[in-house]
Motif scaffolding. Structure first.
Motif, mmCIF file in Angstrom:
data_model
loop_
_atom_site.group_PDB
_atom_site.id
_atom_site.type_symbol
_atom_site.label_atom_id
_atom_site.label_comp_id
_atom_site.label_asym_id
_atom_site.label_seq_id
_atom_site.Cartn_x
_atom_site.Cartn_y
_atom_site.Cartn_z
ATOM 1 N N VAL A 231 0.860 -1.183 0.000
ATOM 2 C CA VAL A 231 0.000 0.000 0.000
ATOM 3 C C VAL A 231 0.895 1.232 0.000
ATOM 4 C CG1 VAL A 231 -1.746 1.290 1.283
ATOM 5 C CG2 VAL A 231 -1.894 -1.200 1.148
ATOM 6 N N LEU A 232 0.644 2.160 -0.911
ATOM 7 C CA LEU A 232 1.532 3.299 -1.125
ATOM 8 C C LEU A 232 1.050 4.584 -0.468
ATOM 9 C CD1 LEU A 232 2.229 2.636 -4.919
ATOM 10 C CD2 LEU A 232 3.614 1.913 -2.965
ATOM 11 N N VAL A 233 -0.095 4.537 0.226
ATOM 12 C CA VAL A 233 -0.629 5.725 0.900
ATOM 13 C C VAL A 233 -0.805 5.423 2.387
ATOM 14 C CG1 VAL A 233 -1.755 6.717 -1.115
ATOM 15 C CG2 VAL A 233 -2.985 5.035 0.265
ATOM 16 N N GLU A 234 -0.846 6.483 3.186
ATOM 17 C CA GLU A 234 -0.996 6.341 4.630
ATOM 18 C C GLU A 234 -2.452 6.557 5.034
ATOM 19 O OE1 GLU A 234 1.453 5.541 6.671
ATOM 20 O OE2 GLU A 234 3.071 5.614 5.165
ATOM 21 N N GLU A 235 -2.850 5.927 6.142
ATOM 22 C CA GLU A 235 -4.205 6.153 6.658
ATOM 23 C C GLU A 235 -4.394 7.636 6.973
ATOM 24 O OE1 GLU A 235 -5.954 3.644 9.624
ATOM 25 O OE2 GLU A 235 -4.752 1.911 9.013
ATOM 26 N N ILE B 234 1.931 0.022 -20.769
ATOM 27 C CA ILE B 234 0.655 -0.541 -20.316
ATOM 28 C C ILE B 234 0.835 -1.373 -19.042
ATOM 29 C CG2 ILE B 234 -0.353 -0.494 -22.633
ATOM 30 C CD1 ILE B 234 -0.055 -3.572 -22.664
ATOM 31 N N LYS B 235 2.050 -1.881 -18.836
ATOM 32 C CA LYS B 235 2.341 -2.584 -17.582
ATOM 33 C C LYS B 235 2.280 -1.614 -16.410
ATOM 34 C CE LYS B 235 6.092 -5.063 -15.192
ATOM 35 N NZ LYS B 235 7.457 -5.639 -15.341
ATOM 36 N N GLN B 236 2.968 -0.491 -16.539
ATOM 37 C CA GLN B 236 2.994 0.505 -15.466
ATOM 38 C C GLN B 236 1.624 1.158 -15.265
ATOM 39 O OE1 GLN B 236 5.648 0.672 -13.548
ATOM 40 N NE2 GLN B 236 6.751 -0.737 -14.902
ATOM 41 N N ALA B 237 0.836 1.207 -16.333
ATOM 42 C CA ALA B 237 -0.499 1.798 -16.252
ATOM 43 C C ALA B 237 -1.515 0.859 -15.601
ATOM 44 C CB ALA B 237 -0.977 2.193 -17.649
ATOM 45 N N VAL C 257 -8.939 10.921 -7.689
ATOM 46 C CA VAL C 257 -9.118 9.954 -8.768
ATOM 47 C C VAL C 257 -7.824 9.905 -9.570
ATOM 48 C CG1 VAL C 257 -10.439 9.335 -10.830
ATOM 49 C CG2 VAL C 257 -11.582 10.496 -8.920
ATOM 50 N N GLY C 258 -7.218 8.729 -9.657
ATOM 51 C CA GLY C 258 -5.960 8.583 -10.383
ATOM 52 C C GLY C 258 -4.738 8.474 -9.495
ATOM 53 N N THR C 259 -4.892 8.685 -8.171
ATOM 54 C CA THR C 259 -3.760 8.496 -7.253
ATOM 55 C C THR C 259 -3.383 7.018 -7.204
ATOM 56 O OG1 THR C 259 -4.432 10.356 -5.854
ATOM 57 C CG2 THR C 259 -2.968 8.713 -4.861
ATOM 58 N N LYS C 260 -2.100 6.742 -7.319
ATOM 59 C CA LYS C 260 -1.648 5.355 -7.234
ATOM 60 C C LYS C 260 -1.722 4.903 -5.783
ATOM 61 C CE LYS C 260 2.120 2.347 -8.809
ATOM 62 N NZ LYS C 260 3.446 2.303 -9.472
ATOM 63 N N LEU C 261 -2.488 3.834 -5.540
ATOM 64 C CA LEU C 261 -2.745 3.382 -4.169
ATOM 65 C C LEU C 261 -1.862 2.225 -3.732
ATOM 66 C CD1 LEU C 261 -6.667 3.291 -4.163
ATOM 67 C CD2 LEU C 261 -5.190 5.108 -3.281
ATOM 68 N N ALA C 262 -1.618 1.282 -4.630
ATOM 69 C CA ALA C 262 -0.925 0.061 -4.226
ATOM 70 C C ALA C 262 -0.373 -0.638 -5.456
ATOM 71 C CB ALA C 262 -1.900 -0.867 -3.487
ATOM 72 N N PHE D 35 3.241 -8.062 -11.966
ATOM 73 C CA PHE D 35 3.155 -6.680 -11.485
ATOM 74 C C PHE D 35 1.821 -6.074 -11.890
ATOM 75 C CE2 PHE D 35 3.656 -2.103 -12.191
ATOM 76 C CZ PHE D 35 4.071 -1.714 -10.922
ATOM 77 N N VAL D 36 1.085 -5.581 -10.892
ATOM 78 C CA VAL D 36 -0.196 -4.916 -11.147
ATOM 79 C C VAL D 36 -0.344 -3.745 -10.180
ATOM 80 C CG1 VAL D 36 -2.705 -5.149 -11.225
ATOM 81 C CG2 VAL D 36 -1.274 -7.083 -11.879
ATOM 82 N N PRO D 37 -0.386 -2.509 -10.677
ATOM 83 C CA PRO D 37 -0.669 -1.357 -9.815
ATOM 84 C C PRO D 37 -2.173 -1.088 -9.753
ATOM 85 C CG PRO D 37 0.022 -0.594 -11.960
ATOM 86 C CD PRO D 37 0.000 -2.095 -12.031
ATOM 87 N N ILE D 38 -2.605 -0.423 -8.679
ATOM 88 C CA ILE D 38 -4.016 -0.066 -8.493
ATOM 89 C C ILE D 38 -4.101 1.431 -8.227
ATOM 90 C CG2 ILE D 38 -6.003 -0.325 -6.946
ATOM 91 C CD1 ILE D 38 -5.261 -3.224 -6.594
ATOM 92 N N TYR D 39 -5.070 2.078 -8.873
ATOM 93 C CA TYR D 39 -5.249 3.525 -8.757
ATOM 94 C C TYR D 39 -6.600 3.844 -8.131
ATOM 95 C CZ TYR D 39 -1.239 3.764 -11.915
ATOM 96 O OH TYR D 39 0.012 3.629 -12.476
#
Length: 431
Positions: free
Chosen positions: A47-51, A128-131, A57-62, A69-73
């Motif tokens: 997880v890339l964000v703090e509580e 597209i991998k990073q996206a 919308v569009g912030t990379k979360l994890a 490799f799969v990122p989530i926004y």
């Protein structure tokens, strides 16, 4: 055995008229979204964000820390509240990131847009991998993996068939984003290093065929290819067989093809042109037990019960809720599961008693199986707990299309019996 011998060329009433010409509804939850931290069976995420942190919308979360490799926004703007476990469409409790909406839906560009024409094939694949582009037809497989090695590939098939009953999510999305579909097709053509791209649409959708043809430039190697309205034409093996007249063993690349979903192509086009991640989904909410069927556009992580409520709620006291369509979807025990990035439908049917009877040994399930299996023999192996027989009968080759259950005169859930065999064999492999 070919799918298209005798009764195996199966037309199934689509019931698509419930939503086909209904305007897409853009919905938001009242308070929060629950974004699943799961990809396939993988729940290893950083997880890339703090509580308490504000996200847009569009912030990379994890992103995954193991496996592919799969990122989530983020799909909404608001405050990240932590991780909770709740029901998931995989039928198990899974970790979900909770984001409380701030009501503004402010967005940030998830990543910088790119001009694919100035990029190498490999750079496009890495982009597209990073996206975080995954297959949006239901499987959710990372798209970049398909384009890792393209030796021997000469054709891209874009699957806009949508053969499952009730579902019109791709149909509506293509009308709304036809130009992005063509851009995605051009990028897929470059990533596959091929000369031909066929956009495959059912013959029964002449309006969609004409729409795509109207924006499809000539001389680019991209063509619309009408296909028969039979089930399961949307399965990649059947699509390759129909369009290219070829068979293969494990992967379409053996037949010189890469198959991708139309919504995935649109997501690729929007990622390159807008810097947009997969943060929202077109989902068909349909069935005889929902008051106002429609295809909706919702943020990833919106709960099914909120979506259904905004579609007028249920028309029956007892309903069967399916994540997906009635053929390949899974019946979920309650409506608390959320829309994930690969969700394309929630089907709500009146609950009917099973009223199944003993197997008649008619053989219709075998006659109609597009994988050439004998589901009744696999079911017998499950009942006898004969793992060797399950393996011998090829249970792992089942695509869970649901045709055997649909065609069974005894009303037996044949597909579920084969699913049980697959689970046993997968568990054996893990051990």
């Amino acid at each position: 055995m070919s799918l298209f011998l005798g009764a195996m060329r199966q037309h199934i009433p689509g019931r698509k008229e419930l939503t086909e010409h209904v305007e897409v509804k853009h919905l938001l939850p009242a308070k929060e979204v629950f974004i699943p931290l799961i990809h396939g069976a993988n729940t290893s995420f950083e997880v890339l964000v703090e509580e308490g942190e504000e996200v847009k919308v569009g912030t990379k979360l994890a992103q995954t820390t193991a496996g592919l490799f799969v990122p989530i926004y983020s799909s909404v703007s608001g405050t990240y509240k932590g991780v909770v476990k709740r029901m998931h469409s995989s039928l198990r409790p899974q970790p979900h990131m909770v984001i409380e909406l701030d009501g503004n839906q402010e967005s940030v560009q998830a990543f910088e847009p790119k001009n694919y024409e100035t990029m190498t094939r490999e750079e496009c694949v890495d982009f597209i991998k990073q996206a975080g582009i995954i297959g949006l037809g239901g499987a959710g497989f990372p798209t970049n993996v398909k384009y890792g090695k393209v030796d021997g590939v000469d054709t891209i098939l874009i699957n806009a068939v949508e053969c499952e009953p009730y579902i019109t999510a791709d149909y509506k999305m293509i009308f709304d984003f036809s130009e992005q579909l063509i851009l995605g097709a051009k990028i897929m053509k470059k990533m596959g290093d091929v000369e031909k791209v066929y956009i495959c649409i059912k013959e029964s959708h002449p309006d969609l065929i004409e729409k795509v043809k109207s924006v499809c430039p000539s001389g680019t190697g991209i063509e619309v290819r009408p296909v028969p309205d039979v089930y399961p034409m949307g399965w990649e093996r059947v699509l390759v067989r129909e369009v290219l007249k070829k068979e293969y063993g494990m992967l379409p690349s053996e037949a010189g093809a890469i198959v991708g979903n139309a919504s995935t192509a649109i997501a690729i086009g929007r990622a390159f042109s807008e810097g947009k991640a997969i943060t929202e989904k077109y989902v068909t909410i349909s069935g005889e037990a929902v008051k106002n069927p429609a295809t909706v556009c919702v943020p990833v992580g919106m709960a099914a019960n909120e979506i259904i409520a905004q579609c007028g709620g249920y028309t029956e006291e007892s309903v069967r809720i399916i994540s997906g369509g009635p053929m390949m979807g899974r019946v979920v025990v309650n409506d608390l599961f959320v829309v994930d990035r690969a969700t394309n439908a929630i089907t709500v049917l009146k609950h009917q008693p099973d009223n199944n009877i003993a197997c008649l040994r008619c053989g219709r399930c075998s006659d109609h199986c597009p994988s050439g299996l004998q589901p009744v023999r696999i079911a017998a192996a499950v009942k006898a707990n004969n793992i060797e027989e399950m393996e011998k009968r090829g249970a792992l080759s089942c695509i869970e299309c649901g045709l055997c259950t649909y065609i069974c005169p005894s009303k037996i859930d044949v597909t579920e019996n084969v699913r049980k065999a697959k689970r046993v064999l997968i568990l054996k492999k893990k051990k």
